[in-house]
Design an enzyme around this catalytic site. Sequence first.
Site, PDB file in Angstrom:
ATOM      1  N   GLU A   1      -7.247  11.645  62.049  1.00 43.39           N
ATOM      2  CA  GLU A   1      -7.092  13.059  61.659  1.00 43.39           C
ATOM      3  C   GLU A   1      -5.731  13.270  61.005  1.00 43.39           C
ATOM      4  O   GLU A   1      -4.771  12.555  61.327  1.00 43.39           O
ATOM      5  CB  GLU A   1      -7.162  13.955  62.911  1.00 43.39           C
ATOM      6  CG  GLU A   1      -8.459  13.879  63.680  1.00 43.39           C
ATOM      7  CD  GLU A   1      -9.523  14.846  63.189  1.00 43.39           C
ATOM      8  OE1 GLU A   1      -9.226  15.705  62.351  1.00 43.39           O
ATOM      9  OE2 GLU A   1     -10.671  14.714  63.666  1.00 43.39           O
TER      10      GLU A   1
ATOM     11  N   LYS B   1     -14.338  18.090  72.929  1.00 43.12           N
ATOM     12  CA  LYS B   1     -15.769  17.783  73.037  1.00 43.12           C
ATOM     13  C   LYS B   1     -16.225  17.865  74.502  1.00 43.12           C
ATOM     14  O   LYS B   1     -17.343  18.313  74.787  1.00 43.12           O
ATOM     15  CB  LYS B   1     -16.042  16.401  72.444  1.00 43.12           C
ATOM     16  CG  LYS B   1     -15.857  16.394  70.919  1.00 43.12           C
ATOM     17  CD  LYS B   1     -15.758  14.996  70.354  1.00 43.12           C
ATOM     18  CE  LYS B   1     -15.604  15.037  68.837  1.00 43.12           C
ATOM     19  NZ  LYS B   1     -15.197  13.750  68.263  1.00 43.12           N
TER      20      LYS B   1
ATOM     21  N   GLY C   1     -18.194  11.554  60.209  1.00 41.20           N
ATOM     22  CA  GLY C   1     -18.684  11.264  58.854  1.00 41.20           C
ATOM     23  C   GLY C   1     -19.254  12.508  58.211  1.00 41.20           C
ATOM     24  O   GLY C   1     -19.847  13.353  58.901  1.00 41.20           O
TER      25      GLY C   1
HETATM   26  N1  HSE Z   1     -11.461  12.439  64.793  1.00 35.71           N
HETATM   27  C1  HSE Z   1     -12.799  12.465  65.264  1.00 35.71           C
HETATM   28  C2  HSE Z   1     -13.196  11.079  65.738  1.00 35.71           C
HETATM   29  C3  HSE Z   1     -13.717  12.982  64.193  1.00 35.71           C
HETATM   30  O1  HSE Z   1     -12.465  10.122  65.459  1.00 35.71           O
HETATM   31  O2  HSE Z   1     -14.204  10.924  66.397  1.00 35.71           O
HETATM   32  C4  HSE Z   1     -15.006  13.526  64.681  1.00 35.71           C
HETATM   33  O3  HSE Z   1     -14.858  14.639  65.517  1.00 35.71           O
END
Ligand code: HSE
Length: 336
Positions: free
Chosen positions: A208, A223, A314
Amino acid sequence: MRIILCGFGVVGQSLVKLFVSRSEDLYAKYGLKPRVVGVFDSRGSAVDQSGLDLEKLIDTKKKTGTVKNYSKTKNALSGIDMIKNLDAEVLIETTASNYKDAEPGMSHITNAMKHKMHVISVNKGPLALAFPSLMELATYNQVMFKFSGTVGGGTPILDYAKNSLRGERITSFAGILNGTTNYILTNMTNGLSFDEALQDAKKKGYVEADESLDLDGLDAAAKLVILANWIMDMKVTMPDIDCTGIRTVTTSDIKNAAKNKCAVKLIASCNKELKVSPIEVPIDDPLCVNGTLNAIAFTSEHSGTQTIIGRGAGGIETASSILRDLLDIRKEIARI
Ligand code: HSE
C-alpha cells in the site's frame, strides 16, 4: 441502473472495463444495464446524467491521467456535489482506505445513504471505524449496503460465512487476510531478510502507498472488524483489535518455525478475543498458503472447519466483487 463512482484508480477502472466487456451478457442474463452518471479521481470529475461513454472515459484516463478531460467543460465536482446534484440509484465507493477518520469515503457513504442511494463499498476505512452505525444508517434510510470486496477481494469470504453457512453457528475463525504480508513472510521463509522481502514486494506493486497499513497489521485488523460485525454480530471497531504486525518477525523466528514444521503467518483471529498477530502455522494446515494468497478457516458447531483460499486483492478481482453486489441490489430492486 444509475451509478456514481467514487474514485477511478485500479479498481474503478477495472470495474468500468468489466461493464464494457460484459455489457451484453449482463443485460441478457441479469437485466443489468449499468449507467455511470458521475465519476471522479484526484484531479477532477466527469458527469453525464444520461450516462457516460465508458470507453471514452477509460481512454481519457489512460491518455491524460484523469477523467477531468472527458469533456471540454472541465468538471471538478466532488463526490458530495455529485450525490447532491445527480440522480442515481447506487453509489460505489472505491477511494483509498484510511483508518484515522475514514474520509473521504465516510462522507460519500453517509451522504449517499441520506439521499436514499444504495451503497457498495470496497473502501474498508468507514466500515472499520463505524460498522455498527453505518448499518443503522442504512436500515434507517431503507437502503442496501454491500461490501463483499472489503474482505478477500474477489474471493467471496463474507458471502460464504453469511450465506453458505446459514443456520450454522460459527464458533471461531482464523485467517490470512493480507496478501502483501503473506508475500513478505513467504519470501522470508525462502531465505530473504525482512528488508529484501519488503523491497521485492514494493517492486511488484503489492505494498500500500502507506506501507504501515500492511506491515503493522491495520489492513488485516480492518478486515477482522468487518468479519466480526457481519459474521459474528459483534459491535466492534478498530480499537477493539489487539493488533501486532510483522515488523518484529526475525529470520530466526522463521527458522524456529521451520524446525517445528511450521511457517510464520500473520493471522487474524476471532476466538474469544479479536487478534492480529504473527504466529506459527503448521505447514500441512490448509490455512498455510503462500505468496499473496488469502485463506480463512471457519469453525462451525455442526459442520466443522472449512477453509477458503483465494486471491485477496487485485483490480479485476475486486471489480468482480462489486459486480456481485450490484447484481444482488438489482435482484432486490426487481423483487420489491
Ligand atoms: N494491501 C491489501 C493486501 C490489499 O495486501 O491484501 C487488499 O485489501
